[in-house]
Design a protein around this motif. Structure first.
Motif, PDB file in Angstrom:
ATOM      1  N   PRO A  97      -2.340  13.424  17.872  1.00  0.00           N
ATOM      2  CA  PRO A  97      -3.447  14.264  18.337  1.00  0.00           C
ATOM      3  C   PRO A  97      -3.704  15.456  17.421  1.00  0.00           C
ATOM      4  O   PRO A  97      -4.724  16.134  17.559  1.00  0.00           O
ATOM      5  N   TYR A  98      -2.784  15.696  16.479  1.00  0.00           N
ATOM      6  CA  TYR A  98      -2.878  16.890  15.640  1.00  0.00           C
ATOM      7  C   TYR A  98      -3.427  16.601  14.246  1.00  0.00           C
ATOM      8  O   TYR A  98      -4.150  17.411  13.675  1.00  0.00           O
ATOM      9  N   HIS A  99      -3.074  15.444  13.678  1.00  0.00           N
ATOM     10  CA  HIS A  99      -3.486  15.149  12.308  1.00  0.00           C
ATOM     11  C   HIS A  99      -3.884  13.687  12.179  1.00  0.00           C
ATOM     12  O   HIS A  99      -3.504  12.842  12.994  1.00  0.00           O
ATOM     13  N   ASP A 100      -4.660  13.387  11.152  1.00  0.00           N
ATOM     14  CA  ASP A 100      -4.963  11.997  10.830  1.00  0.00           C
ATOM     15  C   ASP A 100      -3.700  11.329  10.293  1.00  0.00           C
ATOM     16  O   ASP A 100      -2.855  11.981   9.661  1.00  0.00           O
ATOM     17  N   THR A 101      -3.557  10.052  10.536  1.00  0.00           N
ATOM     18  CA  THR A 101      -2.425   9.299  10.011  1.00  0.00           C
ATOM     19  C   THR A 101      -2.936   8.160   9.155  1.00  0.00           C
ATOM     20  O   THR A 101      -3.866   7.447   9.531  1.00  0.00           O
ATOM     21  N   VAL A 102      -2.339   8.012   7.981  1.00  0.00           N
ATOM     22  CA  VAL A 102      -2.753   6.995   7.025  1.00  0.00           C
ATOM     23  C   VAL A 102      -1.531   6.185   6.614  1.00  0.00           C
ATOM     24  O   VAL A 102      -0.514   6.755   6.201  1.00  0.00           O
ATOM     25  N   TYR A 103      -1.625   4.870   6.750  1.00  0.00           N
ATOM     26  CA  TYR A 103      -0.522   4.019   6.306  1.00  0.00           C
ATOM     27  C   TYR A 103      -0.442   4.050   4.788  1.00  0.00           C
ATOM     28  O   TYR A 103      -1.443   3.910   4.086  1.00  0.00           O
ATOM     29  N   SER A 104       0.773   4.223   4.271  1.00  0.00           N
ATOM     30  CA  SER A 104       0.996   4.269   2.828  1.00  0.00           C
ATOM     31  C   SER A 104       2.113   3.311   2.457  1.00  0.00           C
ATOM     32  O   SER A 104       3.289   3.553   2.782  1.00  0.00           O
ATOM     33  N   ALA A 105       1.779   2.230   1.773  1.00  0.00           N
ATOM     34  CA  ALA A 105       2.802   1.304   1.291  1.00  0.00           C
ATOM     35  C   ALA A 105       3.741   1.996   0.315  1.00  0.00           C
ATOM     36  O   ALA A 105       4.922   1.650   0.219  1.00  0.00           O
ATOM     37  N   LEU A 106       3.216   2.982  -0.407  1.00  0.00           N
ATOM     38  CA  LEU A 106       4.035   3.719  -1.371  1.00  0.00           C
ATOM     39  C   LEU A 106       5.253   4.344  -0.703  1.00  0.00           C
ATOM     40  O   LEU A 106       6.347   4.375  -1.274  1.00  0.00           O
ATOM     41  N   HIS A 107       5.092   4.826   0.527  1.00  0.00           N
ATOM     42  CA  HIS A 107       6.194   5.490   1.219  1.00  0.00           C
ATOM     43  C   HIS A 107       7.307   4.531   1.634  1.00  0.00           C
ATOM     44  O   HIS A 107       8.378   4.975   2.049  1.00  0.00           O
ATOM     45  N   THR A 108       7.067   3.244   1.531  1.00  0.00           N
ATOM     46  CA  THR A 108       8.088   2.258   1.899  1.00  0.00           C
ATOM     47  C   THR A 108       8.888   1.786   0.695  1.00  0.00           C
ATOM     48  O   THR A 108       9.830   1.013   0.856  1.00  0.00           O
ATOM     49  N   ARG A 109       8.529   2.251  -0.509  1.00  0.00           N
ATOM     50  CA  ARG A 109       9.116   1.713  -1.732  1.00  0.00           C
ATOM     51  C   ARG A 109       9.866   2.783  -2.519  1.00  0.00           C
ATOM     52  O   ARG A 109       9.626   3.978  -2.391  1.00  0.00           O
ATOM     53  N   SER A 110      10.734   2.308  -3.396  1.00  0.00           N
ATOM     54  CA  SER A 110      11.545   3.221  -4.200  1.00  0.00           C
ATOM     55  C   SER A 110      10.734   3.977  -5.235  1.00  0.00           C
ATOM     56  O   SER A 110      11.141   5.066  -5.664  1.00  0.00           O
ATOM     57  N   ASP A 111       9.603   3.438  -5.675  1.00  0.00           N
ATOM     58  CA  ASP A 111       8.839   4.156  -6.695  1.00  0.00           C
ATOM     59  C   ASP A 111       8.237   5.447  -6.156  1.00  0.00           C
ATOM     60  O   ASP A 111       7.812   6.304  -6.937  1.00  0.00           O
ATOM     61  N   PHE A 112       8.213   5.622  -4.833  1.00  0.00           N
ATOM     62  CA  PHE A 112       7.851   6.924  -4.274  1.00  0.00           C
ATOM     63  C   PHE A 112       8.864   7.975  -4.734  1.00  0.00           C
ATOM     64  O   PHE A 112       8.501   9.086  -5.120  1.00  0.00           O
ATOM     65  N   CYS A 113      10.136   7.603  -4.721  1.00  0.00           N
ATOM     66  CA  CYS A 113      11.207   8.525  -5.113  1.00  0.00           C
ATOM     67  C   CYS A 113      11.224   8.762  -6.624  1.00  0.00           C
ATOM     68  O   CYS A 113      11.702   9.802  -7.095  1.00  0.00           O
ATOM     69  N   ALA A 114      10.710   7.786  -7.384  1.00  0.00           N
ATOM     70  CA  ALA A 114      10.771   7.866  -8.847  1.00  0.00           C
ATOM     71  C   ALA A 114      10.098   9.110  -9.394  1.00  0.00           C
ATOM     72  O   ALA A 114      10.512   9.646 -10.427  1.00  0.00           O
ATOM     73  N   THR A 115       9.061   9.583  -8.715  1.00  0.00           N
ATOM     74  CA  THR A 115       8.281  10.683  -9.276  1.00  0.00           C
ATOM     75  C   THR A 115       9.136  11.913  -9.563  1.00  0.00           C
ATOM     76  O   THR A 115       8.882  12.633 -10.530  1.00  0.00           O
ATOM     77  N   CYS A 116      10.160  12.154  -8.740  1.00  0.00           N
ATOM     78  CA  CYS A 116      11.028  13.306  -8.995  1.00  0.00           C
ATOM     79  C   CYS A 116      12.454  12.923  -9.367  1.00  0.00           C
ATOM     80  O   CYS A 116      13.234  13.793  -9.761  1.00  0.00           O
ATOM     81  N   HIS A 117      12.805  11.646  -9.247  1.00  0.00           N
ATOM     82  CA  HIS A 117      14.174  11.239  -9.576  1.00  0.00           C
ATOM     83  C   HIS A 117      14.244  10.429 -10.863  1.00  0.00           C
ATOM     84  O   HIS A 117      15.220   9.716 -11.101  1.00  0.00           O
TER      85      HIS A 117
END
Length: 458
Positions: free
Chosen positions: A176-196
């Motif tokens: 009820p507070y914010h829009d929600t968007v499904y992100s396949a990126l958040h399920t994968r390790s390459d999300f972490c790659a950006t800073c690791h």
């Protein structure tokens, strides 16, 4: 909202993408140069675009509670990081200000709050005059895409559709507070790659490659992600008004830094770090002789296997991370006959059998602290995922040793040496914990007849 982002599949790009020369030519492609963070429209964001993590905690109670104890929440206020940041900012005349801060306070960077003055201030001063979050809820769940696999190549989109927008791994999430968007990126390790994955912004030396280490490991081939280990699931609710779920990703982000967590009073989180280290490695003696002979030299081999880490052991922060074998031999009276791997003067003694990255400057000198001067990797003897290394120890058994001999090997870890902590923070300001990852002990008899002859016993 019926939307999805991050459906592209990751590749094995180890260096800057697109090419560094193109990025240099189009500076607008890197608005926070030399960090690779970006925003929708390449604009500096407004602080008001982001909520304090406590706001998230009103609905995501358990997740907020877990995150609050993590190193992620302390990424900006980590005293060791801040001491190194101050040194780096001063030594480079501010050239690395954005680069270092962009993965320790992404919101601070993308809202234009980062200056040399802020980076060189004390934690207490910045908390009072320039409060910024570490890596918080608003950081990760406002990332809409990545443009590369290192140096913070994320795209921050806090109000992509005119109101608060949160990206995450669920297709059925409603708020009820914010829009929600499904992100396949958040399920994968390459999300972490950006800073690791960290590439030196000026010399291009590969400073940290945690993501690449995973990508080339059996874990990647078996579709076991960073999130599987560092965000294991629990049964419950992601939000207090949400449905019961069989698996909600935990947000402890357990790693290996028990020292700083203990220093900050997060003792349960520190224990989780110890538990993770204990599950990462196994150690055993290679076949030992049936007995040993007083007065003669002998060689003992120790095998260390990386059985639980999806990256090299150790990984990250090359100036500090170190694993080593502390090997000891004692006789039946308890007398120490041999030892290699002790901590002396705040660091592991010379010739210690350790596992570590060694960075060097342009003249080939090893760098203990000044990573901003790194131009090359002098050596890297860390243990590959599912791999092992055998190290040998040679010693002479004293003629008067009393059998049997007890051989002990401890596998130890610290996130940085006591010497480094003392240099950065002051003598004994932070006590660095030596965490024991594994141990092995075995007794070996001495040949009695030869032992008697050697000692002159009738």
């Amino acid at each position: 909202m019926d939307m999805a982002v991050g459906d592209e599949q990751p590749g094995n790009e180890k260096w800057l993408e697109p090419a560094r020369s193109k990025l240099m030519a189009v500076m607008s492609a890197m608005p926070f140069f030399p960090h690779r963070a970006n925003t929708t429209g390449n604009l500096v964001l407004d602080v008001k675009d982001f909520d304090d993590a406590q706001v998230c905690g009103t609905c995501h109670v358990e997740i907020y509670k877990q995150w609050r104890t993590s190193m992620m929440s302390q990424a900006w206020d980590d005293p060791v990081y801040r001491a190194l940041l101050k040194m780096a900012s001063e030594a480079t005349n501010g050239k690395v200000d954005n680069f270092c801060t962009g993965c320790h306070s992404p919101i601070g960077l993308t809202t234009g709050q980062i200056t040399s003055q802020v980076n060189r201030s004390s934690i207490e001063d910045s908390a009072m005059n320039h409060p910024m979050p570490g890596v918080d809820c608003e950081t990760c769940h406002n990332i809409s895409a990545r443009t590369g696999l290192d140096n913070g190549a994320y795209v921050m989109s806090p109000r992509a559709h005119g109101r608060p927008t949160k990206y995450g791994p669920r297709k059925d999430a409603v708020s009820p507070y914010h829009d929600t968007v499904y992100s396949a990126l958040h399920t994968r390790s390459d999300f972490c790659a950006t800073c690791h994955n960290v590439t030196h912004p000026f010399s291009s030396v590969a400073v940290e490659r945690t993501y690449d280490e995973w990508l080339e490991s059996p874990y990647s081939f078996n579709n076991e992600t960073c999130q599987d280990c560092h965000m294991p699931g629990f049964a419950g609710k992601a939000a207090i008004m949400g449905p019961d779920r069989e698996r909600v990703a935990s947000h402890w982000f357990s790693g290996a830094n028990a020292t700083v967590l203990s220093y900050l009073g997060q003792h349960e989180a520190a224990q989780r770090a110890r538990d993770m280290l204990a599950s990462a490695a196994e150690m055993q003696f290679q076949p030992l002789p049936a007995d040993m002979l007083p007065g003669q030299y002998t060689t003992v081999a120790v095998k260390v296997a990386n059985v639980g880490a999806g990256h090299k052991l150790p990984t990250g922060f090359p100036e500090g991370r170190e694993i080593w074998i502390d090997f000891q031999v004692r006789d039946a009276t308890g007398r120490e006959l041999y030892r290699l791997g002790a901590v002396k003067d705040g660091k592991t003694e010379e010739d210690t059998r350790n596992f570590k990255v060694h960075l060097g400057d342009k003249d080939g000198n090893e760098l203990d602290i000044e990573v901003w001067n790194a131009t090359q990797i002098l050596s890297d003897n860390r243990i590959l995922p599912k791999g092992y290394i055998v190290r040998e120890f040679s010693f002479q058994v004293p003629a008067d040793a009393v059998g049997p001999l007890t051989l002990t090997a401890h596998l130890n870890y610290w996130p940085f040496s006591q010497k480094l902590a003392d240099y950065l923070l002051g003598k004994d300001k932070m006590q660095v914990e030596v965490t024991r990852m594994a141990s092995v002990t075995q007794r070996v008899p001495l040949l009695k007849a030869l032992a008697s002859a050697a000692t002159g016993t009738p």
